[in-house]
Scaffold this motif. Structure first.
Motif, PDB file in Angstrom:
ATOM      1  N   CYS A 155       0.854  -1.179   0.000  1.00  0.00           N
ATOM      2  CA  CYS A 155       0.000   0.000   0.000  1.00  0.00           C
ATOM      3  C   CYS A 155       0.895   1.236   0.000  1.00  0.00           C
ATOM      4  O   CYS A 155       2.105   1.130   0.172  1.00  0.00           O
ATOM      5  CB  CYS A 155      -0.962   0.006   1.192  1.00  0.00           C
ATOM      6  SG  CYS A 155      -0.207   0.281   2.788  1.00  0.00           S
ATOM      7  N   VAL A 156       0.302   2.389  -0.196  1.00  0.00           N
ATOM      8  CA  VAL A 156       1.068   3.632  -0.238  1.00  0.00           C
ATOM      9  C   VAL A 156       1.903   3.792   1.029  1.00  0.00           C
ATOM     10  O   VAL A 156       3.054   4.207   0.976  1.00  0.00           O
ATOM     11  CB  VAL A 156       0.137   4.852  -0.430  1.00  0.00           C
ATOM     12  CG1 VAL A 156       0.921   6.141  -0.375  1.00  0.00           C
ATOM     13  CG2 VAL A 156      -0.613   4.757  -1.739  1.00  0.00           C
ATOM     14  N   CYS A 157       1.337   3.411   2.150  1.00  0.00           N
ATOM     15  CA  CYS A 157       2.067   3.560   3.422  1.00  0.00           C
ATOM     16  C   CYS A 157       3.356   2.745   3.431  1.00  0.00           C
ATOM     17  O   CYS A 157       4.310   3.095   4.114  1.00  0.00           O
ATOM     18  CB  CYS A 157       1.173   3.169   4.590  1.00  0.00           C
ATOM     19  SG  CYS A 157       0.622   1.454   4.591  1.00  0.00           S
ATOM     20  N   ASP A 158       3.404   1.662   2.657  1.00  0.00           N
ATOM     21  CA  ASP A 158       4.612   0.838   2.567  1.00  0.00           C
ATOM     22  C   ASP A 158       5.654   1.444   1.627  1.00  0.00           C
ATOM     23  O   ASP A 158       6.820   1.064   1.682  1.00  0.00           O
ATOM     24  CB  ASP A 158       4.274  -0.563   2.046  1.00  0.00           C
ATOM     25  CG  ASP A 158       3.338  -1.335   2.949  1.00  0.00           C
ATOM     26  OD1 ASP A 158       3.464  -1.200   4.180  1.00  0.00           O
ATOM     27  OD2 ASP A 158       2.482  -2.074   2.418  1.00  0.00           O
TER      28      ASP A 158
ATOM     29  N   ASN B 102       6.020   5.014   0.799  1.00  0.00           N
ATOM     30  CA  ASN B 102       6.398   6.418   0.999  1.00  0.00           C
ATOM     31  C   ASN B 102       7.859   6.614   1.363  1.00  0.00           C
ATOM     32  O   ASN B 102       8.499   7.546   0.885  1.00  0.00           O
ATOM     33  CB  ASN B 102       5.527   7.068   2.070  1.00  0.00           C
ATOM     34  CG  ASN B 102       4.168   7.468   1.549  1.00  0.00           C
ATOM     35  OD1 ASN B 102       3.976   7.655   0.357  1.00  0.00           O
ATOM     36  ND2 ASN B 102       3.215   7.578   2.451  1.00  0.00           N
ATOM     37  N   ASP B 103       8.399   5.774   2.236  1.00  0.00           N
ATOM     38  CA  ASP B 103       9.758   5.984   2.729  1.00  0.00           C
ATOM     39  C   ASP B 103      10.832   5.784   1.667  1.00  0.00           C
ATOM     40  O   ASP B 103      11.962   6.220   1.844  1.00  0.00           O
ATOM     41  CB  ASP B 103      10.042   5.061   3.922  1.00  0.00           C
ATOM     42  CG  ASP B 103       9.228   5.451   5.147  1.00  0.00           C
ATOM     43  OD1 ASP B 103       8.719   6.594   5.186  1.00  0.00           O
ATOM     44  OD2 ASP B 103       9.086   4.605   6.054  1.00  0.00           O
TER      45      ASP B 103
ATOM     46  N   SER C 158       5.717  13.386  -1.702  1.00  0.00           N
ATOM     47  CA  SER C 158       4.560  13.345  -0.814  1.00  0.00           C
ATOM     48  C   SER C 158       3.698  12.129  -1.113  1.00  0.00           C
ATOM     49  O   SER C 158       3.756  11.552  -2.203  1.00  0.00           O
ATOM     50  CB  SER C 158       3.730  14.624  -0.979  1.00  0.00           C
ATOM     51  OG  SER C 158       3.126  14.646  -2.261  1.00  0.00           O
ATOM     52  N   GLN C 159       2.880  11.753  -0.141  1.00  0.00           N
ATOM     53  CA  GLN C 159       1.977  10.616  -0.321  1.00  0.00           C
ATOM     54  C   GLN C 159       1.017  10.838  -1.490  1.00  0.00           C
ATOM     55  O   GLN C 159       0.786   9.926  -2.282  1.00  0.00           O
ATOM     56  CB  GLN C 159       1.234  10.329   0.991  1.00  0.00           C
ATOM     57  CG  GLN C 159       0.297   9.134   0.937  1.00  0.00           C
ATOM     58  CD  GLN C 159      -1.093   9.522   0.454  1.00  0.00           C
ATOM     59  OE1 GLN C 159      -1.602  10.595   0.775  1.00  0.00           O
ATOM     60  NE2 GLN C 159      -1.706   8.668  -0.330  1.00  0.00           N
TER      61      GLN C 159
ATOM     62  N   ILE D 257       2.913  10.019  -4.716  1.00  0.00           N
ATOM     63  CA  ILE D 257       3.063   8.560  -4.863  1.00  0.00           C
ATOM     64  C   ILE D 257       1.732   7.960  -5.305  1.00  0.00           C
ATOM     65  O   ILE D 257       1.687   7.122  -6.223  1.00  0.00           O
ATOM     66  CB  ILE D 257       3.535   7.916  -3.541  1.00  0.00           C
ATOM     67  CG1 ILE D 257       4.897   8.464  -3.120  1.00  0.00           C
ATOM     68  CG2 ILE D 257       3.575   6.400  -3.666  1.00  0.00           C
ATOM     69  CD1 ILE D 257       6.029   8.165  -4.047  1.00  0.00           C
ATOM     70  N   SER D 258       0.651   8.389  -4.696  1.00  0.00           N
ATOM     71  CA  SER D 258      -0.676   7.891  -5.071  1.00  0.00           C
ATOM     72  C   SER D 258      -1.004   8.196  -6.525  1.00  0.00           C
ATOM     73  O   SER D 258      -1.593   7.362  -7.228  1.00  0.00           O
ATOM     74  CB  SER D 258      -1.753   8.489  -4.162  1.00  0.00           C
ATOM     75  OG  SER D 258      -1.622   7.989  -2.859  1.00  0.00           O
TER      76      SER D 258
ATOM     77  N   TRP E 143      -7.197   1.634   3.308  1.00  0.00           N
ATOM     78  CA  TRP E 143      -5.984   1.464   2.513  1.00  0.00           C
ATOM     79  C   TRP E 143      -6.282   0.787   1.183  1.00  0.00           C
ATOM     80  O   TRP E 143      -7.144  -0.077   1.081  1.00  0.00           O
ATOM     81  CB  TRP E 143      -4.951   0.629   3.269  1.00  0.00           C
ATOM     82  CG  TRP E 143      -4.500   1.281   4.538  1.00  0.00           C
ATOM     83  CD1 TRP E 143      -4.822   0.906   5.809  1.00  0.00           C
ATOM     84  CD2 TRP E 143      -3.675   2.431   4.663  1.00  0.00           C
ATOM     85  NE1 TRP E 143      -4.251   1.761   6.713  1.00  0.00           N
ATOM     86  CE2 TRP E 143      -3.523   2.709   6.046  1.00  0.00           C
ATOM     87  CE3 TRP E 143      -3.033   3.263   3.758  1.00  0.00           C
ATOM     88  CZ2 TRP E 143      -2.778   3.765   6.512  1.00  0.00           C
ATOM     89  CZ3 TRP E 143      -2.283   4.318   4.226  1.00  0.00           C
ATOM     90  CH2 TRP E 143      -2.160   4.567   5.598  1.00  0.00           C
TER      91      TRP E 143
END
Length: 121
Positions: free
Chosen positions: A63-66, A68-69, A74-75, A78-79, A99
Protein backbone atom coordinates in the motif's frame (compact mmCIF):
# COMPACT_ATOMS: atom_id res chain seq x y z
CA UNK A 1 -33.87 2.41 -33.69
CA UNK A 2 -31.86 1.29 -30.63
CA UNK A 3 -28.63 3.07 -29.81
CA UNK A 4 -25.50 0.98 -29.95
CA UNK A 5 -23.18 0.95 -26.98
CA UNK A 6 -20.03 3.05 -27.37
CA UNK A 7 -16.97 1.07 -28.40
CA UNK A 8 -14.73 0.18 -25.49
CA UNK A 9 -11.06 0.34 -26.37
CA UNK A 10 -8.71 -2.11 -24.72
CA UNK A 11 -6.34 -0.83 -22.05
CA UNK A 12 -2.70 -0.37 -23.08
CA UNK A 13 -1.84 -3.63 -21.29
CA UNK A 14 -4.65 -5.47 -23.10
CA UNK A 15 -3.45 -4.06 -26.42
CA UNK A 16 0.07 -5.34 -25.77
CA UNK A 17 -1.34 -8.77 -24.94
CA UNK A 18 -2.75 -9.19 -28.43
CA UNK A 19 0.33 -7.97 -30.30
CA UNK A 20 3.14 -9.92 -31.88
CA UNK A 21 6.70 -9.07 -30.88
CA UNK A 22 8.00 -5.89 -32.48
CA UNK A 23 10.28 -7.93 -34.71
CA UNK A 24 7.47 -10.09 -36.13
CA UNK A 25 5.74 -7.28 -38.02
CA UNK A 26 5.47 -3.50 -37.87
CA UNK A 27 2.86 -2.10 -35.50
CA UNK A 28 0.10 -0.11 -37.11
CA UNK A 29 -0.37 3.47 -35.94
CA UNK A 30 -3.52 2.75 -33.89
CA UNK A 31 -1.87 -0.10 -32.00
CA UNK A 32 1.25 1.97 -31.31
CA UNK A 33 -0.97 4.79 -30.01
CA UNK A 34 -2.67 2.38 -27.57
CA UNK A 35 0.60 0.81 -26.36
CA UNK A 36 2.56 4.05 -25.93
CA UNK A 37 0.86 5.03 -22.61
CA UNK A 38 2.02 1.75 -21.06
CA UNK A 39 5.61 2.31 -22.12
CA UNK A 40 5.43 5.98 -21.09
CA UNK A 41 4.24 4.93 -17.65
CA UNK A 42 7.19 2.58 -17.30
CA UNK A 43 9.62 5.18 -18.65
CA UNK A 44 9.14 7.41 -15.60
CA UNK A 45 11.85 6.55 -13.03
CA UNK A 46 9.48 6.87 -10.06
CA UNK A 47 6.91 4.61 -11.68
CA UNK A 48 9.50 2.07 -12.72
CA UNK A 49 10.76 1.94 -9.13
CA UNK A 50 7.19 1.67 -7.82
CA UNK A 51 6.53 -1.36 -10.04
CA UNK A 52 9.74 -2.92 -8.77
CA UNK A 53 9.00 -2.09 -5.13
CA UNK A 54 5.47 -3.48 -5.30
CA UNK A 55 6.59 -6.63 -7.14
CA UNK A 56 9.39 -7.32 -4.67
CA UNK A 57 7.38 -6.41 -1.56
CA UNK A 58 6.40 -9.13 0.89
CA UNK A 59 3.51 -11.15 -0.56
CA UNK A 60 3.88 -9.20 -3.81
CA UNK A 61 1.62 -6.37 -2.77
CA UNK A 62 1.99 -3.03 -1.01
CA UNK A 63 0.00 0.00 0.00
CA UNK A 64 1.07 3.63 -0.24
CA UNK A 65 2.07 3.56 3.42
CA UNK A 66 4.61 0.84 2.57
CA UNK A 67 6.12 2.84 -0.30
CA UNK A 68 6.40 6.42 1.00
CA UNK A 69 9.76 5.98 2.73
CA UNK A 70 11.47 4.91 -0.51
CA UNK A 71 10.93 8.36 -2.05
CA UNK A 72 11.36 11.99 -1.15
CA UNK A 73 7.87 12.64 -2.50
CA UNK A 74 4.56 13.34 -0.81
CA UNK A 75 1.98 10.62 -0.32
CA UNK A 76 -0.41 12.27 -2.83
CA UNK A 77 2.36 12.26 -5.47
CA UNK A 78 3.06 8.56 -4.86
CA UNK A 79 -0.68 7.89 -5.07
CA UNK A 80 -0.85 9.73 -8.39
CA UNK A 81 1.95 7.58 -9.84
CA UNK A 82 0.24 4.42 -8.57
CA UNK A 83 -3.01 5.57 -10.18
CA UNK A 84 -1.27 6.04 -13.54
CA UNK A 85 0.24 2.54 -13.31
CA UNK A 86 -3.18 1.13 -12.47
CA UNK A 87 -4.89 2.96 -15.32
CA UNK A 88 -2.54 1.49 -17.93
CA UNK A 89 -2.99 -2.00 -16.48
CA UNK A 90 0.40 -2.56 -14.84
CA UNK A 91 -0.95 -2.61 -11.28
CA UNK A 92 -4.06 -4.22 -9.87
CA UNK A 93 -5.55 -2.79 -6.70
CA UNK A 94 -7.91 -3.74 -3.93
CA UNK A 95 -9.32 -1.61 -1.14
CA UNK A 96 -9.16 -2.87 2.44
CA UNK A 97 -10.64 -0.47 4.92
CA UNK A 98 -9.02 2.91 4.33
CA UNK A 99 -5.98 1.46 2.51
CA UNK A 100 -5.57 0.54 -1.14
CA UNK A 101 -3.20 -2.35 -1.81
CA UNK A 102 -1.39 -2.68 -5.14
CA UNK A 103 -0.15 -5.82 -6.85
CA UNK A 104 1.78 -6.01 -10.12
CA UNK A 105 -0.16 -7.51 -13.00
CA UNK A 106 2.21 -10.31 -13.92
CA UNK A 107 0.25 -10.82 -17.12
CA UNK A 108 0.82 -7.22 -18.20
CA UNK A 109 4.55 -7.44 -17.43
CA UNK A 110 4.83 -10.73 -19.32
CA UNK A 111 3.02 -9.17 -22.27
CA UNK A 112 5.42 -6.18 -22.30
CA UNK A 113 8.36 -8.60 -22.20
CA UNK A 114 6.80 -10.56 -25.05
CA UNK A 115 6.23 -7.42 -27.10
CA UNK A 116 9.86 -6.43 -26.70
CA UNK A 117 11.16 -9.99 -26.97
CA UNK A 118 13.54 -10.80 -29.75
CA UNK A 119 14.56 -7.18 -30.36
CA UNK A 120 18.25 -7.74 -29.60
CA UNK A 121 20.03 -9.66 -32.33
Amino acid sequence: MPKSAPAVLPSPAETVACCSPLTAQPLDAATADRIAPLLKALADPVRLRLVSLVASHEDGEACVCDLNDAFELSQPTISHHLKVLHQVGLLERSKRGVWVYYRVSTTALADVASLLGGVAR
